[in-house]
Structures are given as C-alpha cells and as structure tokens.
Design a protein around this motif. Structure first.
Motif, PDB file in Angstrom:
ATOM      1  N   TRP A   3       0.838  -1.201   0.000  1.00  0.00           N
ATOM      2  CA  TRP A   3       0.000   0.000   0.000  1.00  0.00           C
ATOM      3  C   TRP A   3       0.871   1.249   0.000  1.00  0.00           C
ATOM      4  O   TRP A   3       0.569   2.229  -0.683  1.00  0.00           O
ATOM      5  CB  TRP A   3      -0.925   0.010   1.222  1.00  0.00           C
ATOM      6  CG  TRP A   3      -1.833  -1.154   1.282  1.00  0.00           C
ATOM      7  CD1 TRP A   3      -1.766  -2.196   2.161  1.00  0.00           C
ATOM      8  CD2 TRP A   3      -2.925  -1.448   0.422  1.00  0.00           C
ATOM      9  NE1 TRP A   3      -2.755  -3.094   1.903  1.00  0.00           N
ATOM     10  CE2 TRP A   3      -3.493  -2.651   0.832  1.00  0.00           C
ATOM     11  CE3 TRP A   3      -3.493  -0.790  -0.660  1.00  0.00           C
ATOM     12  CZ2 TRP A   3      -4.582  -3.216   0.205  1.00  0.00           C
ATOM     13  CZ3 TRP A   3      -4.579  -1.356  -1.284  1.00  0.00           C
ATOM     14  CH2 TRP A   3      -5.117  -2.557  -0.845  1.00  0.00           C
ATOM     15  N   TYR A   6       2.244   1.589  -3.431  1.00  0.00           N
ATOM     16  CA  TYR A   6       1.178   1.981  -4.356  1.00  0.00           C
ATOM     17  C   TYR A   6       0.933   3.485  -4.272  1.00  0.00           C
ATOM     18  O   TYR A   6       0.800   4.165  -5.291  1.00  0.00           O
ATOM     19  CB  TYR A   6      -0.107   1.212  -4.053  1.00  0.00           C
ATOM     20  CG  TYR A   6      -1.240   1.564  -4.978  1.00  0.00           C
ATOM     21  CD1 TYR A   6      -1.319   1.004  -6.243  1.00  0.00           C
ATOM     22  CD2 TYR A   6      -2.216   2.474  -4.594  1.00  0.00           C
ATOM     23  CE1 TYR A   6      -2.345   1.333  -7.109  1.00  0.00           C
ATOM     24  CE2 TYR A   6      -3.239   2.814  -5.449  1.00  0.00           C
ATOM     25  CZ  TYR A   6      -3.305   2.235  -6.707  1.00  0.00           C
ATOM     26  OH  TYR A   6      -4.324   2.577  -7.565  1.00  0.00           O
ATOM     27  N   VAL A   7       0.883   4.010  -3.042  1.00  0.00           N
ATOM     28  CA  VAL A   7       0.658   5.449  -2.874  1.00  0.00           C
ATOM     29  C   VAL A   7       1.831   6.240  -3.448  1.00  0.00           C
ATOM     30  O   VAL A   7       1.639   7.270  -4.094  1.00  0.00           O
ATOM     31  CB  VAL A   7       0.422   5.792  -1.389  1.00  0.00           C
ATOM     32  CG1 VAL A   7       0.429   7.282  -1.161  1.00  0.00           C
ATOM     33  CG2 VAL A   7      -0.892   5.191  -0.911  1.00  0.00           C
ATOM     34  N   ALA A  18      -9.477   6.013  -2.356  1.00  0.00           N
ATOM     35  CA  ALA A  18      -8.535   5.220  -1.566  1.00  0.00           C
ATOM     36  C   ALA A  18      -9.302   4.570  -0.421  1.00  0.00           C
ATOM     37  O   ALA A  18      -9.995   5.244   0.335  1.00  0.00           O
ATOM     38  CB  ALA A  18      -7.412   6.094  -1.016  1.00  0.00           C
ATOM     39  N   THR A  21      -8.022   0.743   4.154  1.00  0.00           N
ATOM     40  CA  THR A  21      -6.796  -0.056   4.266  1.00  0.00           C
ATOM     41  C   THR A  21      -5.628   0.651   3.596  1.00  0.00           C
ATOM     42  O   THR A  21      -4.544   0.735   4.175  1.00  0.00           O
ATOM     43  CB  THR A  21      -7.006  -1.448   3.628  1.00  0.00           C
ATOM     44  OG1 THR A  21      -8.134  -2.065   4.239  1.00  0.00           O
ATOM     45  CG2 THR A  21      -5.784  -2.307   3.801  1.00  0.00           C
ATOM     46  N   GLU A  22      -5.841   1.140   2.389  1.00  0.00           N
ATOM     47  CA  GLU A  22      -4.775   1.841   1.674  1.00  0.00           C
ATOM     48  C   GLU A  22      -4.298   3.050   2.478  1.00  0.00           C
ATOM     49  O   GLU A  22      -3.095   3.256   2.663  1.00  0.00           O
ATOM     50  CB  GLU A  22      -5.272   2.296   0.306  1.00  0.00           C
ATOM     51  CG  GLU A  22      -4.269   3.085  -0.490  1.00  0.00           C
ATOM     52  CD  GLU A  22      -4.821   3.576  -1.818  1.00  0.00           C
ATOM     53  OE1 GLU A  22      -4.193   4.477  -2.396  1.00  0.00           O
ATOM     54  OE2 GLU A  22      -5.865   3.073  -2.277  1.00  0.00           O
ATOM     55  N   VAL A  65      -3.222  10.892  -1.049  1.00  0.00           N
ATOM     56  CA  VAL A  65      -3.965   9.760  -0.495  1.00  0.00           C
ATOM     57  C   VAL A  65      -5.074  10.250   0.437  1.00  0.00           C
ATOM     58  O   VAL A  65      -6.141   9.641   0.507  1.00  0.00           O
ATOM     59  CB  VAL A  65      -3.031   8.731   0.183  1.00  0.00           C
ATOM     60  CG1 VAL A  65      -2.539   9.194   1.526  1.00  0.00           C
ATOM     61  CG2 VAL A  65      -3.723   7.386   0.312  1.00  0.00           C
ATOM     62  N   ARG A  69      -8.961   9.489  -0.064  1.00  0.00           N
ATOM     63  CA  ARG A  69      -9.740   8.917   1.037  1.00  0.00           C
ATOM     64  C   ARG A  69     -11.035   9.706   1.234  1.00  0.00           C
ATOM     65  O   ARG A  69     -12.099   9.132   1.475  1.00  0.00           O
ATOM     66  CB  ARG A  69      -8.908   8.907   2.322  1.00  0.00           C
ATOM     67  CG  ARG A  69      -9.619   8.337   3.505  1.00  0.00           C
ATOM     68  CD  ARG A  69      -9.806   6.827   3.381  1.00  0.00           C
ATOM     69  NE  ARG A  69     -10.788   6.391   4.349  1.00  0.00           N
ATOM     70  CZ  ARG A  69     -11.904   5.764   4.043  1.00  0.00           C
ATOM     71  NH1 ARG A  69     -12.156   5.408   2.812  1.00  0.00           N
ATOM     72  NH2 ARG A  69     -12.761   5.439   4.972  1.00  0.00           N
ATOM     73  N   TYR A 116      -4.814  -3.716  -7.522  1.00  0.00           N
ATOM     74  CA  TYR A 116      -3.689  -2.871  -7.149  1.00  0.00           C
ATOM     75  C   TYR A 116      -2.373  -3.323  -7.768  1.00  0.00           C
ATOM     76  O   TYR A 116      -1.425  -2.568  -7.810  1.00  0.00           O
ATOM     77  CB  TYR A 116      -3.555  -2.797  -5.629  1.00  0.00           C
ATOM     78  CG  TYR A 116      -4.630  -1.936  -5.017  1.00  0.00           C
ATOM     79  CD1 TYR A 116      -4.512  -0.556  -5.027  1.00  0.00           C
ATOM     80  CD2 TYR A 116      -5.773  -2.494  -4.469  1.00  0.00           C
ATOM     81  CE1 TYR A 116      -5.486   0.249  -4.496  1.00  0.00           C
ATOM     82  CE2 TYR A 116      -6.758  -1.693  -3.932  1.00  0.00           C
ATOM     83  CZ  TYR A 116      -6.604  -0.326  -3.940  1.00  0.00           C
ATOM     84  OH  TYR A 116      -7.579   0.467  -3.419  1.00  0.00           O
TER      85      TYR A 116
END
Length: 124
Positions: A3, A6-7, A18, A21-22, A65, A69, A116
């Motif tokens: 994660w 990924y960000v 997002a 969890t991410e 992120v 979110r 992802y």
C-alpha cells in the motif's frame, strides 16, 4: 508495504478513491519510516536533516492519499483544507475512519474492485 509503494507510485494522483486499508497502511509505514529517520538522525547527530528530507518527499503523496480517502466517503477533496482550521484535523480524522461508500460514486469505482497489482485492469 504494498500500500505504501502503491501510494508512492501514484504520488500526484488526486482523482479516484482510496480505501481505509490503503490510507491507514500508508499512514502506518509513513510513521515507521519517519521514526526510523529520527533515530538515524539522532545516531548521526544530523539535527533532523534526514527526517526533514523524508517528510518533504512524502508531502505530496500524503495529501493525495488523503484527498482520495475523502473521495471514498463521498466528500470533495477541498475538505482537506480543514486541517488548517483549529480542531479541523479531528474532523478529518473522523472522516478517515468512516467506511467506504458501498457503491461507485462520482469519484470512481469502489476501491475493493481495483486490481492494485495492475491498476489499468479493473476486475469485476
């Protein structure tokens, strides 16, 4: 760790959504790396230079992120500006803890349907 990476790969992507969890996995690894930088700075006696460089490096991905979110719960990214109002960060913290909207919204598909490992391929 996936994660966090990924960000970082999508460091300036302010569109989309997002998942919790991410967001929280990024926050966890970000805090761990920041603490590690502080420890290394303390050992080397570099007056928090490594820490400052690290925090500048993850500034844009952190904002991105957070905005994604907010999109996940159906809010516009402009709500992020509450961080600059007294006690506004507490409102953002509550928003970060809210569950995702159960379906697709105007900001994109539900994050649970994103592959992802290969974001161009969307799974059903």
């Amino acid at each position: 760790m996936k994660w966090f990476l990924y960000v970082l790969k999508h460091y300036a992507t302010f569109t989309g959504r997002a998942s919790r969890t991410e967001f929280w996995m990024f926050a966890l690894f970000n805090a761990l790396f920041a603490i590690a930088c502080l420890i290394i700075d303390n050992i080397l006696g570099t007056e928090r230079i490594l820490y400052a460089v690290y925090m500048l490096a993850v500034l844009v991905p952190s904002i991105a992120v957070s905005v994604r979110r907010l999109h996940d719960i159906g809010r516009t990214g402009w709500w992020y500006l509450l961080n600059f109002v007294p006690f506004g960060a507490f409102v953002i913290l509550v928003f970060d803890c809210l569950p995702s909207e159960p379906a697709d919204n105007q900001y994109g598909i539900h994050p649970d349907y994103i592959n992802y490992n290969n974001p161009q391929k969307q799974s059903a």
